[in-house]
Design a protein around this motif. Structure first.
Motif, PDB file in Angstrom:
ATOM      1  N   ASN A 138      27.789  32.324  88.815  1.00  0.00           N
ATOM      2  CA  ASN A 138      28.914  32.207  89.759  1.00  0.00           C
ATOM      3  C   ASN A 138      29.847  31.077  89.336  1.00  0.00           C
ATOM      4  N   THR A 139      31.092  31.172  89.770  1.00  0.00           N
ATOM      5  CA  THR A 139      32.123  30.219  89.350  1.00  0.00           C
ATOM      6  C   THR A 139      31.888  28.819  89.908  1.00  0.00           C
ATOM      7  N   LYS A 140      31.292  28.717  91.081  1.00  0.00           N
ATOM      8  CA  LYS A 140      31.040  27.403  91.693  1.00  0.00           C
ATOM      9  C   LYS A 140      30.133  26.570  90.791  1.00  0.00           C
ATOM     10  N   GLU A 141      29.048  27.191  90.318  1.00  0.00           N
ATOM     11  CA  GLU A 141      28.127  26.486  89.425  1.00  0.00           C
ATOM     12  C   GLU A 141      28.824  26.114  88.113  1.00  0.00           C
ATOM     13  N   TYR A 142      29.607  27.059  87.589  1.00  0.00           N
ATOM     14  CA  TYR A 142      30.278  26.802  86.312  1.00  0.00           C
ATOM     15  C   TYR A 142      31.271  25.643  86.424  1.00  0.00           C
ATOM     16  N   ARG A 143      32.054  25.625  87.498  1.00  0.00           N
ATOM     17  CA  ARG A 143      33.037  24.551  87.675  1.00  0.00           C
ATOM     18  C   ARG A 143      32.360  23.185  87.806  1.00  0.00           C
ATOM     19  N   LYS A 144      31.179  23.162  88.412  1.00  0.00           N
ATOM     20  CA  LYS A 144      30.418  21.918  88.524  1.00  0.00           C
ATOM     21  C   LYS A 144      30.015  21.421  87.132  1.00  0.00           C
ATOM     22  N   LEU A 145      29.488  22.329  86.320  1.00  0.00           N
ATOM     23  CA  LEU A 145      29.090  21.973  84.955  1.00  0.00           C
ATOM     24  C   LEU A 145      30.302  21.571  84.121  1.00  0.00           C
ATOM     25  N   LEU A 146      31.383  22.326  84.279  1.00  0.00           N
ATOM     26  CA  LEU A 146      32.604  22.064  83.515  1.00  0.00           C
ATOM     27  C   LEU A 146      33.172  20.684  83.838  1.00  0.00           C
ATOM     28  N   GLY A 147      33.128  20.318  85.111  1.00  0.00           N
ATOM     29  CA  GLY A 147      33.629  19.009  85.518  1.00  0.00           C
ATOM     30  C   GLY A 147      32.877  17.876  84.845  1.00  0.00           C
ATOM     31  N   ILE A 148      31.557  18.002  84.775  1.00  0.00           N
ATOM     32  CA  ILE A 148      30.729  16.972  84.120  1.00  0.00           C
ATOM     33  C   ILE A 148      31.019  16.937  82.624  1.00  0.00           C
ATOM     34  N   ALA A 149      31.125  18.132  82.007  1.00  0.00           N
ATOM     35  CA  ALA A 149      31.379  18.226  80.568  1.00  0.00           C
ATOM     36  C   ALA A 149      32.717  17.575  80.202  1.00  0.00           C
ATOM     37  N   LYS A 158      18.778  32.797  85.775  1.00  0.00           N
ATOM     38  CA  LYS A 158      18.623  32.058  87.036  1.00  0.00           C
ATOM     39  C   LYS A 158      18.245  30.594  86.813  1.00  0.00           C
ATOM     40  N   THR A 159      17.780  30.255  85.605  1.00  0.00           N
ATOM     41  CA  THR A 159      17.386  28.879  85.300  1.00  0.00           C
ATOM     42  C   THR A 159      18.515  28.082  84.633  1.00  0.00           C
ATOM     43  N   HIS A 160      19.564  28.758  84.202  1.00  0.00           N
ATOM     44  CA  HIS A 160      20.602  28.111  83.399  1.00  0.00           C
ATOM     45  C   HIS A 160      21.230  26.899  84.076  1.00  0.00           C
ATOM     46  N   TYR A 161      21.621  27.067  85.324  1.00  0.00           N
ATOM     47  CA  TYR A 161      22.382  26.011  86.000  1.00  0.00           C
ATOM     48  C   TYR A 161      21.588  24.705  86.084  1.00  0.00           C
ATOM     49  N   LYS A 162      20.368  24.764  86.564  1.00  0.00           N
ATOM     50  CA  LYS A 162      19.567  23.551  86.749  1.00  0.00           C
ATOM     51  C   LYS A 162      19.286  22.852  85.421  1.00  0.00           C
ATOM     52  N   ILE A 163      18.969  23.653  84.401  1.00  0.00           N
ATOM     53  CA  ILE A 163      18.689  23.067  83.085  1.00  0.00           C
ATOM     54  C   ILE A 163      19.963  22.456  82.501  1.00  0.00           C
ATOM     55  N   THR A 189      30.970  19.339  74.835  1.00  0.00           N
ATOM     56  CA  THR A 189      31.263  20.766  74.652  1.00  0.00           C
ATOM     57  C   THR A 189      30.353  21.598  75.547  1.00  0.00           C
ATOM     58  N   LEU A 190      30.962  22.500  76.316  1.00  0.00           N
ATOM     59  CA  LEU A 190      30.211  23.448  77.142  1.00  0.00           C
ATOM     60  C   LEU A 190      30.657  24.841  76.713  1.00  0.00           C
ATOM     61  N   MET A 191      29.780  25.544  76.024  1.00  0.00           N
ATOM     62  CA  MET A 191      30.147  26.808  75.390  1.00  0.00           C
ATOM     63  C   MET A 191      29.209  27.922  75.813  1.00  0.00           C
TER      64      MET A 191
END
Length: 332
Positions: free
Chosen positions: A101-112, A76-81, A118-120
């Motif tokens: 969830n995919t929404k959070e992942y796509r947000k991180l992926l866009g920044i990366a 639950k802390t992954h996204y914010k960190i 690298t976002l792994m």
């Protein structure tokens, strides 16, 4: 050889394994550890008094020498960190689930992608030499056409209250099956959950993935089971295979198959289509020995290679993470 300066965030359940591995690698320097729990901080200092330990995340965000960060905190802390780290220009390896969830992942992926970082996702089984060997066996048609996968992951504990048994355990098996199936999208995802200890948090679950050509993935997981089971069975038209993760240095190949009786003589032989007789093909089974390796070390080294060379395709990058998150969305 230039060492990569790396920081580790979280030394709870899985973190000590990452800490041990980072200390053993010669291609990196563990510069800072972030841990908010005072008892865990003392534990870290007992391991190595020279390690820099703090509860202040901003220390690594402001340190331009730190190029790589590994996150091993509660999901639950992954996204914010991760969001803060990516904005600070850090390459990230995040233990599973990368986010929920995919929404959070796509947000991180866009920044990366924009920042060329690298976002792994952390997923040990894709760095396990046995799983890599099984992939080659399937690709070479050694097993014939795959009919179904049957995966079991059961034990007594670890009981969690932040995620259910599917996020904790099923994601391993979904990831393995998806990798072996070349990330083919399942046509149907079915889940049967059972919760006994906590409301709305399943302890036992059965997941079915239905693919094209009548290929099925059967997954059974539990953290409320009397004995430890980690087993993958693959049934093909030529051979069958058993991989027991508790015996990681071998794969058992069962030379058994079931074929229509008429095909033994003549493919065009007349037969009663309402009742087809089958014949069991039984041959000597054999054990394939697997070269010993450390999946966690392989995973972290792959992370470093992806940072140093952007042309290297990240094995647990975008395609992998979106596939797992998409299936988890469907079954939840």
């Amino acid at each position: 050889m230039n060492k990569i300066n790396v920081a580790l965030i979280g030394v709870g359940y899985w973190g000590p394994n990452i800490l041990r591995t980072l200390k053993s690698l010669k291609n990196c320097k563990l510069k800072t550890i972030i841990e908010t729990n005072v008892k865990r901080q003392k534990y870290i200092r007992k391991i190595d008094t020279k390690l820099k330990v703090s509860s202040d995340l901003s220390i690594i965000l402001k340190d331009d020498e730190i190029k790589a960060v590994i996150i091993s905190t509660p999901p639950k802390t992954h996204y914010k960190i991760a969001l803060k780290c990516l904005k600070a220009g850090k390459n990230l390896l995040i233990e599973k689930p990368i986010v929920t969830n995919t929404k959070e992942y796509r947000k991180l992926l866009g920044i990366a992608k924009k920042s060329k970082l690298t976002l792994m996702a952390g997923d040990l089984y894709l760095f396990n030499t046995a799983i890599l060997k099984i992939k080659k066996l399937i690709q070479s048609n050694y097993l014939g056409k795959v009919i179904y996968f049957n995966s079991q992951r059961k034990n007594l504990g670890r009981i969690r209250n932040d995620v259910d048994v599917n996020w904790s355990l099923s994601t391993h098996d979904i990831s393995i099956i998806q990798y072996l199936m070349d990330y083919q999208t399942p046509m149907r995802c079915i889940k049967n959950d059972f919760n006994f200890l906590q409301k709305k948090i399943s302890d036992v679950s059965k997941v079915t993935l239905k693919f094209k050509k009548n290929i099925t993935g059967l997954i059974s997981v539990s953290w409320l089971h009397p004995e430890k089971i980690r087993e993958l069975i693959i049934v093909g038209t030529k051979r069958m295979l058993i991989y027991n993760d508790l015996k990681p240095e071998e794969i058992k190949v069962i030379n058994k198959s079931v074929i229509p009786f008429h095909s033994l003589k003549d493919n065009n032989l007349d037969y009663d289509k309402k009742f087809i007789k089958f014949n069991n093909q039984l041959n000597k089974s054999n054990i394939l020995k697997i070269k010993k390796s450390e999946p966690l070390k392989n995973e972290i080294n792959h992370f470093f290679m992806c940072i140093k060379n952007r042309k290297i395709k990240c094995l647990t990058g975008e395609k992998h993470s979106l596939s797992i998150l998409s299936i988890m969305k469907k079954i939840n």
